[in-house]
Design an enzyme around this catalytic site. Sequence first.
Site, PDB file in Angstrom:
ATOM      1  CB  CYS A  73      -0.738   0.092   1.211  1.00 34.13           C
ATOM      2  SG  CYS A  73      -0.175  -0.269   2.550  1.00 34.13           S
ATOM      3  CB  CYS A 103       4.524  -0.536   1.967  1.00 36.00           C
ATOM      4  SG  CYS A 103       3.374  -1.590   2.220  1.00 36.00           S
ATOM      5  CG  ASP A 114      12.287  28.054 -33.230  1.00 31.13           C
ATOM      6  OD1 ASP A 114      12.887  28.944 -32.980  1.00 31.13           O
ATOM      7  OD2 ASP A 114      12.717  26.291 -34.370  1.00 31.13           O
ATOM      8  CG  ASP A 125      14.839  22.780 -33.725  1.00 31.69           C
ATOM      9  OD1 ASP A 125      15.760  22.578 -31.973  1.00 31.69           O
ATOM     10  OD2 ASP A 125      15.804  23.228 -34.591  1.00 31.69           O
ATOM     11  CG  ASP A 157      14.143  25.627 -30.260  1.00 34.23           C
ATOM     12  OD1 ASP A 157      14.153  27.473 -30.766  1.00 34.23           O
ATOM     13  OD2 ASP A 157      13.933  25.140 -31.360  1.00 34.23           O
TER      14      ASP A 157
END
Length: 732
Positions: free
Chosen positions: A15, A18, A421, A620, A624
């Site tokens: 769970c 844990c 861009d 790209d 960038d």
Amino acid sequence: MNKKEIDLSIKGMHCASCATIIENGLNKKEGVLSSNVNLATEKATVVYDENTISTLDIIKTIDRTGYGAELITKQHDQNKIREDKRKAFNKLKRLFVFSLIFAIPTLIIMFLDWFNVHLLYTDYILFLLATPVQFISGWGFYKGALNALKNRSTNMDTLISIGTLSAYFLSVYNVLFSPGSMQYFEISIILITLVLLGKLLEEIAKGKTSNAIKKLINLSPKTAIVIKDGKESIISVDDLKVGDVFLVKPGSKIPVDGIIIEGISSVDESMITGESIPLGKRKGDFVISATINKHGSLKVKATKVGEETTLAHIIKLVEDAQGKKAPIQRFADYISSYFVPIVIGVALMSGLIWYLIIGQTLSFSILISVGILVIACPCALGLATPTAIMVGTGKGAEHGILIKGGEALETAHKLKYMVFDKTGTLTVGKPVVTDILTDKKISNNLFLEIVASIEKHSEHPLAEAIVNYGKDKINFKNTTNFKAIPGYGVKANLDNKTYYFGNMKLMTQQSVQDNMFLEKIQELETQGKTVMILCNEQKILGIIAVADIIKESSPKAVLELKKLGIIPYMITGDNDRTAKAIAKQVGIENIFSEVLPEEKANYIKKLQQNGTYKVGMVGDGINDSPALAQADIGIAMGSGTDVAMETGNIVLMKNDLLDVAKAIKLSKQTMRKIKQNMFWALFYNVIGIPIAGGVLYMSTGWLLSPIIAGGAMALSSVSVVTNSLLLKKKKL
């Protein structure tokens, strides 16, 4: 400090508590910088200082918390982990079947009892049926509860253990020392069986959430036809090495990434990029592992093998994404850390109130406490976020949208601005020469000879267009002292003369201007063309215009974003007139023009306005990078390139701008599922605990049986995972 990140496979979690126990244990260790434990994937990602703590120390720390840990390094480790999971699932299935064997006669006895058909020695029969279930099938719960106790914590196992052991030992006492009193053996039998059934269904459902990973893994071919010394031989893909030449026959899968050295064909890359149309391939083209060769035979030279292939990178990226938590998960973790001890306190207090104040029997009071303990297990809360993240990232991968983790998936739906861009993103990125205008004293051919010879040394897309245009028209000359001037243009020497080639800012910088060209430059730029100017140290010699056409999908992609309430921007190094012409074609009103590459990140900062608005950037993935990193969500275009996969939070494998809106829609859908899951998990407990505590008993005489509570608890976990799986059916 020597920072390192490792992935670990975790065994024994049940769970959310844990996961919290393991994280707390790790975060207390000196040298551990951060840890992320994911219940749904059963993995931990640990960032630590190698100079302070070792990998072995980290594994031992997890072992001391009572859970198992194993280092994940290579793909074969992933396969081993999957095999271990399969074995654990089979063990769980065997335990459930074992419990069911004892639960069925228990249910028959209960059914007969409802019709007043009482068997002889019923209590002793149930005692014999309950004991093996309690201490064989239930052993895993007691072990987990003891581990939690050692770490001064509590978890789901604590609740199950206290609840079932209370019912069992109360029943043993009544049978041995108070014959004729009520016994509750059926509670421990049916409850443990139901919890095991719930966990079994949960594991099946969780397995479906990771189907995307399984599909990707199954894509990879197992063998390859290698050509050595002119002879063909079939070998395992694992034995392929960089530089090996292999043959790909029509209809076969390409085993590893490579470059075609012979042959012409078309290749179906849909399984990697989601792009349905096969791509034409010839000598010199790059091919990706697991894609399908459709027609002609190809000879390919291996460039990436094993874990370096594109497919392996995608699998790793998706697995990492599914293992990372979304920020909203911290809320669930915080609640879970306090939830179990509060529930134990509420169960104990409720039992005491019914016994000491209201005056009910001890058996009734214990029944109340057991019901609260059982119905309040926080499994559903722990699964609410990670299962939705797994399905969301998996669905994205199937559509060629790679999302790097829960944080990216959560943030994407909050975006207010999206900055595009221009070159290679909104446009095709392969411009062509459209116009040449020169001074009367220089011919078009000589002008082209100069600019093409200079641009031959440049890597700019516009330079490539000029070089390609001049290939069949002029003879290239040697240039010297070539120098790129970012944001302005280039400088070079040719025939002992110095030339400058670039934009108007470069001409201004060199104090060179010629009114004869200004009107034509303005006219061309108004048409959306990029104009580059050639000058020597005295005057302008001529201009050349290059146009980069917009992608077919760009206008529609921008429109889709507007429908989602996102404001699009375009950022470019082009002058304002050219930028406006392109922006108008795609439907963008907001423009940042004449921006130097290193300035793009600053424009992103301006839009972010000290964190008020979330800003996305689409580029790209190469030029960038700073802007993509600065943005709240960086979206990298690129058909599976390494750089694209390393850059940004989301990678669009198809290079299709329409996938920008799809990624945001997927984020919205996933977050909606997470919120639904968390609501139902919390709502279920808010309603279930008071009912189990007997609030309806005083007025209606109706009391929630621990057996029904156990079934409801198991059902809640399964329902949360099932709700996450419904995300697969949503349209993007």
